[in-house]
Design an enzyme around this catalytic site. Structure first.
Site, PDB file in Angstrom:
ATOM      1  N   PHE A 162      42.246  36.225  37.605  1.00  0.00           N
ATOM      2  CA  PHE A 162      41.958  36.744  38.950  1.00  0.00           C
ATOM      3  C   PHE A 162      42.553  38.122  39.199  1.00  0.00           C
ATOM      4  O   PHE A 162      42.134  38.817  40.105  1.00  0.00           O
ATOM      5  CB  PHE A 162      42.470  35.760  40.013  1.00  0.00           C
ATOM      6  CG  PHE A 162      43.964  35.826  40.231  1.00  0.00           C
ATOM      7  CD1 PHE A 162      44.508  36.773  41.077  1.00  0.00           C
ATOM      8  CD2 PHE A 162      44.821  34.968  39.571  1.00  0.00           C
ATOM      9  CE1 PHE A 162      45.884  36.864  41.265  1.00  0.00           C
ATOM     10  CE2 PHE A 162      46.199  35.046  39.742  1.00  0.00           C
ATOM     11  CZ  PHE A 162      46.722  36.003  40.597  1.00  0.00           C
ATOM     12  N   LYS A 186      32.512  34.703  32.209  1.00  0.00           N
ATOM     13  CA  LYS A 186      32.927  33.674  33.181  1.00  0.00           C
ATOM     14  C   LYS A 186      34.157  34.255  33.897  1.00  0.00           C
ATOM     15  O   LYS A 186      35.279  34.176  33.400  1.00  0.00           O
ATOM     16  CB  LYS A 186      33.277  32.370  32.446  1.00  0.00           C
ATOM     17  CG  LYS A 186      33.222  31.098  33.265  1.00  0.00           C
ATOM     18  CD  LYS A 186      34.122  31.054  34.474  1.00  0.00           C
ATOM     19  CE  LYS A 186      35.575  30.785  34.160  1.00  0.00           C
ATOM     20  NZ  LYS A 186      36.435  30.851  35.388  1.00  0.00           N
ATOM     21  N   GLU A 189      37.374  32.005  38.995  1.00  0.00           N
ATOM     22  CA  GLU A 189      36.734  31.323  40.126  1.00  0.00           C
ATOM     23  C   GLU A 189      37.362  31.736  41.460  1.00  0.00           C
ATOM     24  O   GLU A 189      36.831  31.463  42.526  1.00  0.00           O
ATOM     25  CB  GLU A 189      36.814  29.799  39.953  1.00  0.00           C
ATOM     26  CG  GLU A 189      38.221  29.195  39.877  1.00  0.00           C
ATOM     27  CD  GLU A 189      38.832  29.232  38.479  1.00  0.00           C
ATOM     28  OE1 GLU A 189      38.584  30.191  37.722  1.00  0.00           O
ATOM     29  OE2 GLU A 189      39.578  28.285  38.145  1.00  0.00           O
ATOM     30  N   SER A 239      46.596  32.932  31.733  1.00  0.00           N
ATOM     31  CA  SER A 239      47.945  32.385  31.526  1.00  0.00           C
ATOM     32  C   SER A 239      48.114  31.859  30.102  1.00  0.00           C
ATOM     33  O   SER A 239      47.141  31.541  29.412  1.00  0.00           O
ATOM     34  CB  SER A 239      48.173  31.239  32.519  1.00  0.00           C
ATOM     35  OG  SER A 239      47.226  30.210  32.260  1.00  0.00           O
ATOM     36  N   CYS A 294      50.186  41.359  34.439  1.00  0.00           N
ATOM     37  CA  CYS A 294      50.793  40.919  33.176  1.00  0.00           C
ATOM     38  C   CYS A 294      51.793  41.937  32.676  1.00  0.00           C
ATOM     39  O   CYS A 294      52.581  41.644  31.793  1.00  0.00           O
ATOM     40  CB  CYS A 294      49.738  40.653  32.121  1.00  0.00           C
ATOM     41  SG  CYS A 294      48.976  42.151  31.492  1.00  0.00           S
ATOM     42  N   GLU A 393      57.338  32.841  33.948  1.00  0.00           N
ATOM     43  CA  GLU A 393      56.492  33.824  34.639  1.00  0.00           C
ATOM     44  C   GLU A 393      56.286  33.359  36.084  1.00  0.00           C
ATOM     45  O   GLU A 393      55.760  32.270  36.320  1.00  0.00           O
ATOM     46  CB  GLU A 393      55.128  33.946  33.947  1.00  0.00           C
ATOM     47  CG  GLU A 393      54.250  34.997  34.605  1.00  0.00           C
ATOM     48  CD  GLU A 393      52.921  35.232  33.885  1.00  0.00           C
ATOM     49  OE1 GLU A 393      52.289  34.258  33.453  1.00  0.00           O
ATOM     50  OE2 GLU A 393      52.530  36.411  33.772  1.00  0.00           O
TER      51      GLU A 393
HETATM   52  P1  NAD Z   1      44.514  31.310  34.510  1.00  0.00           P
HETATM   53  O1  NAD Z   1      44.934  31.029  33.117  1.00  0.00           O
HETATM   54  O2  NAD Z   1      44.799  30.300  35.542  1.00  0.00           O
HETATM   55  O3  NAD Z   1      42.913  31.539  34.554  1.00  0.00           O
HETATM   56  C1  NAD Z   1      42.300  32.467  33.674  1.00  0.00           C
HETATM   57  C2  NAD Z   1      40.897  31.953  33.334  1.00  0.00           C
HETATM   58  O4  NAD Z   1      41.000  30.772  32.557  1.00  0.00           O
HETATM   59  C3  NAD Z   1      40.066  31.602  34.568  1.00  0.00           C
HETATM   60  O5  NAD Z   1      38.751  32.078  34.365  1.00  0.00           O
HETATM   61  C4  NAD Z   1      40.137  30.086  34.621  1.00  0.00           C
HETATM   62  O6  NAD Z   1      38.964  29.517  35.147  1.00  0.00           O
HETATM   63  C5  NAD Z   1      40.322  29.695  33.166  1.00  0.00           C
HETATM   64  N1  NAD Z   1      41.185  28.510  32.982  1.00  0.00           N
HETATM   65  C6  NAD Z   1      42.424  28.337  33.499  1.00  0.00           C
HETATM   66  N2  NAD Z   1      42.943  27.152  33.089  1.00  0.00           N
HETATM   67  C7  NAD Z   1      42.021  26.587  32.280  1.00  0.00           C
HETATM   68  C8  NAD Z   1      41.968  25.352  31.561  1.00  0.00           C
HETATM   69  N3  NAD Z   1      42.979  24.487  31.581  1.00  0.00           N
HETATM   70  N4  NAD Z   1      40.862  25.083  30.851  1.00  0.00           N
HETATM   71  C9  NAD Z   1      39.837  25.957  30.810  1.00  0.00           C
HETATM   72  N5  NAD Z   1      39.824  27.134  31.488  1.00  0.00           N
HETATM   73  C10 NAD Z   1      40.906  27.458  32.202  1.00  0.00           C
HETATM   74  O7  NAD Z   1      45.108  32.735  34.894  1.00  0.00           O
HETATM   75  P2  NAD Z   1      45.096  33.444  36.305  1.00  0.00           P
HETATM   76  O8  NAD Z   1      46.039  32.728  37.208  1.00  0.00           O
HETATM   77  O9  NAD Z   1      43.710  33.675  36.758  1.00  0.00           O
HETATM   78  O10 NAD Z   1      45.697  34.877  35.914  1.00  0.00           O
HETATM   79  C11 NAD Z   1      47.071  35.140  35.821  1.00  0.00           C
HETATM   80  C12 NAD Z   1      47.565  35.021  34.398  1.00  0.00           C
HETATM   81  O11 NAD Z   1      46.847  35.927  33.540  1.00  0.00           O
HETATM   82  C13 NAD Z   1      49.025  35.421  34.267  1.00  0.00           C
HETATM   83  O12 NAD Z   1      49.666  34.512  33.411  1.00  0.00           O
HETATM   84  C14 NAD Z   1      48.967  36.812  33.647  1.00  0.00           C
HETATM   85  O13 NAD Z   1      50.122  37.190  32.931  1.00  0.00           O
HETATM   86  C15 NAD Z   1      47.779  36.666  32.762  1.00  0.00           C
HETATM   87  N6  NAD Z   1      47.204  37.966  32.400  1.00  0.00           N
HETATM   88  C16 NAD Z   1      47.430  38.416  31.150  1.00  0.00           C
HETATM   89  C17 NAD Z   1      46.958  39.660  30.763  1.00  0.00           C
HETATM   90  C18 NAD Z   1      47.226  40.186  29.378  1.00  0.00           C
HETATM   91  O14 NAD Z   1      46.662  41.203  29.004  1.00  0.00           O
HETATM   92  N7  NAD Z   1      48.078  39.547  28.583  1.00  0.00           N
HETATM   93  C19 NAD Z   1      46.220  40.425  31.676  1.00  0.00           C
HETATM   94  C20 NAD Z   1      45.990  39.923  32.946  1.00  0.00           C
HETATM   95  C21 NAD Z   1      46.502  38.674  33.307  1.00  0.00           C
END
Ligand code: NAD
Length: 493
Positions: A162, A186, A189, A239, A294, A393
């Site tokens: 997000f 994708k 959401e 994440s 991040c 985090e």
């Molecule tokens: P998130 O992991 O909750 O969601 C990311 C995506 O994965 C979404 O599209 C979500 O629908 C999907 N998703 C989440 N859990 C899932 C599961 N169990 N099964 C299948 N799909 C799943 O992350 P967020 O809260 O949207 O974003 C924040 C996180 O992203 C932080 O941890 C941040 O550090 C990380 N991030 C990392 C970078 C990088 O370059 N390393 C860049 C931006 C954000």
């Protein structure tokens, strides 16, 4: 309330599942739309459209493919303010942060326009001589040439978080389509409208139907994509918890995967650092984007007597941050993206207190609007590496201050982290900088730079549990991730 459409084969398409997520404007708490969460039929339709588009698109000359990206870049430039406003509304960034994030997305389009050079292979004529069959070529034997080409993979998919809803999808699909793949995105959401709008603008720029598709959804939709036989590669940003699951599952289904994951980033300040630059850098890094980045520097390690001048100035500057709706003039920190994120930050403030850290600035008591998902800048001092606020985090505006006697002690504290996304050093000493660069365990380093975000021409990803895979996103890695090598050995008799 609008249930958001998917974008399949160049058309907005409504494919409902059983459940939806209601999204709010986090600055006001007002509901703005619903995301369908489990429309797996939409995945099948999008992958089918991408599969159908692949043969013609992959055979389109790369010079023609990037013409579309040039047009798209121009179109995005015309829509920067509109896209930034969407990001402000659905994510909560300030207008300046929203504009900055769109500009960083455009940077990726420019990089992808380099495909005619960056996806080139290599050729080595006369790598060997064949003399067994006949001995022409002036009796020396027939020359053998060898070449490696880089060719597209097929249908690739991107799963995005997000926190940068315009920029992060552009780490993926522009390089994927420039190299001849077709794509299914994708988006998160939680704030999918800006990704939907940028995808629609790609259609306006003339991208053929089916080359880029967007499906909404939550975990079920992601899992359906991971298991889909016609998807060749998965690029994920989010994440560590989700990334680890996605890496294992997609790999088990035989797909190429890269997962850019979570972080707990440390910044070290040496006593000789430029004081103004160090404090500014840490305030921007810890509280910019409300800590939802991040590359947020969420732990600062102060070496020797640094704390004497750093801590008072840090608290003073953090107190001066104006918290409010991102589009209000003068505001420099917006809300958390949703209620759950806000609750998570509040709970970490309690955890820090329970673990014995000193709360120097309490974000729960900041001057901020009463409605919406707000929490102000928060600073804990005398944090130790074993405390949860130092190790986990938080993904919000909570900064932990730790203290170390020497640079080596500080680096050892940084290297204790299970994450290794980025690390920063502020110093005037080249020797200290070199020691830091060669011993700290992180994939992206900053020297006197608070947020060392690589521009798109350089690869972006961390180490340790901040990344799963081989090839990073962007840079040359991005082109290699979305292509496979094909070697040809040639002999002309
Ligand atoms: P998130 O992991 O909750 O969601 C990311 C995506 O994965 C979404 O599209 C979500 O629908 C999907 N998703 C989440 N859990 C899932 C599961 N169990 N099964 C299948 N799909 C799943 O992350 P967020 O809260 O949207 O974003 C924040 C996180 O992203 C932080 O941890 C941040 O550090 C990380 N991030 C990392 C970078 C990088 O370059 N390393 C860049 C931006 C954000």
């Amino acid at each position: 309330m609008t249930t958001l459409p998917h974008l399949i084969n160049g058309q907005r398409k409504t494919v409902d599942g059983k459940t939806v997520r209601t999204n709010i404007n986090p600055a006001t708490g007002t509901p703005i739309n619903e995301t369908p969460l489990d429309a797996t039929d939409a995945v099948d339709q999008a992958v089918a459209a991408a599969t159908e588009a692949f043969p013609a698109w992959s055979q389109t000359p790369v010079g023609d493919r990037v013409q579309f990206l040039f047009r798209y870049k121009t179109l995005l430039e015309e829509h920067v303010d509109e896209l930034a406003a969407l990001v402000v509304e659905e994510h909560g960034k300030t207008t300046a942060e929203g504009i900055g994030s769109v500009r960083r997305g455009i940077d990726c389009i420019e990089h992808a326009c380099g495909a005619p050079v960056l996806m080139q292979g290599r050729t080595l004529p006369q790598i060997a001589v064949s003399s067994t069959f006949c001995r022409t070529e002036d009796e020396g034997g027939i020359g053998i040439d060898s070449a490696v080409d880089r060719v597209p993979l097929g249908v690739c998919a991107g799963i995005t978080p997000f926190n940068f809803p315009v920029m992060v999808p552009m780490w993926m699909w522009p390089m994927a389509v420039a190299t001849g793949n077709t794509f299914v995105l994708k988006p998160s959401e939680k704030d999918p409208v800006s990704a939907l709008r940028t995808t629609e603008l790609a259609m306006e720029a003339g991208l053929p139907p089916g080359v880029l598709n967007l499906v909404h959804g939550g975990h079920e939709v992601v899992n359906h994509l991971l298991a889909h036989d016609d998807v060749a590669a998965i690029s994920f940003v989010g994440s560590t918890r989700a990334g680890e699951h996605i890496y294992r599952t997609a790999a088990a289904h035989g797909k190429r995967v890269q997962c850019m994951c979570g972080a707990k980033n440390h910044s070290i300040i040496m006593p000789d650092a430029n004081r103004g630059a160090a404090v500014d850098g840490i305030v921007g890094s810890a509280f910019g984007n409300t800590g939802q980045r991040c590359l947020a520097g969420s732990v600062v390690v102060l070496v020797g007597e640094t704390a004497d001048w750093f801590v008072p100035e840090l608290v003073k500057q953090a107190k001066a941050i104006t918290v409010g709706a991102g589009d209000t003039p003068g505001v420099n920190m917006g809300p958390m993206q949703d209620v759950e994120s806000c609750d998570r930050v509040m709970s970490y403030i309690d955890i820090g207190l329970q673990d014995g850290a000193d709360l120097l600035l309490d974000g729960r008591e900041a001057n901020m609007p009463s409605e919406g998902c707000f929490v102000g800048p928060t600073i804990f001092d005398n944090v130790t590496p074993s405390m949860r606020i130092a190790a986990e985090e938080i993904f919000g505006p909570v900064l932990s201050v730790m203290r170390a006697d020497t640079l080596d002690d500080a680096i050892a504290m940084v290297n204790e982290s299970e994450y290794g996304n980025m690390a920063v050093l502020f110093t005037d000493s080249g020797h200290a900088a070199r020691r830091f660069e060669t011993t700290v365990q992180a994939g992206m380093l900053g020297i006197n730079v608070g947020v060392p975000a690589p521009m798109a021409a350089f690869p972006f990803a961390g180490w340790k549990r901040s990344f799963f895979g081989d090839l990073h996103t962007n840079g040359e890695d991005g082109f290699r991730f979305f292509t496979k090598s094909r070697v040809t050995v040639r002999r002309w008799i």
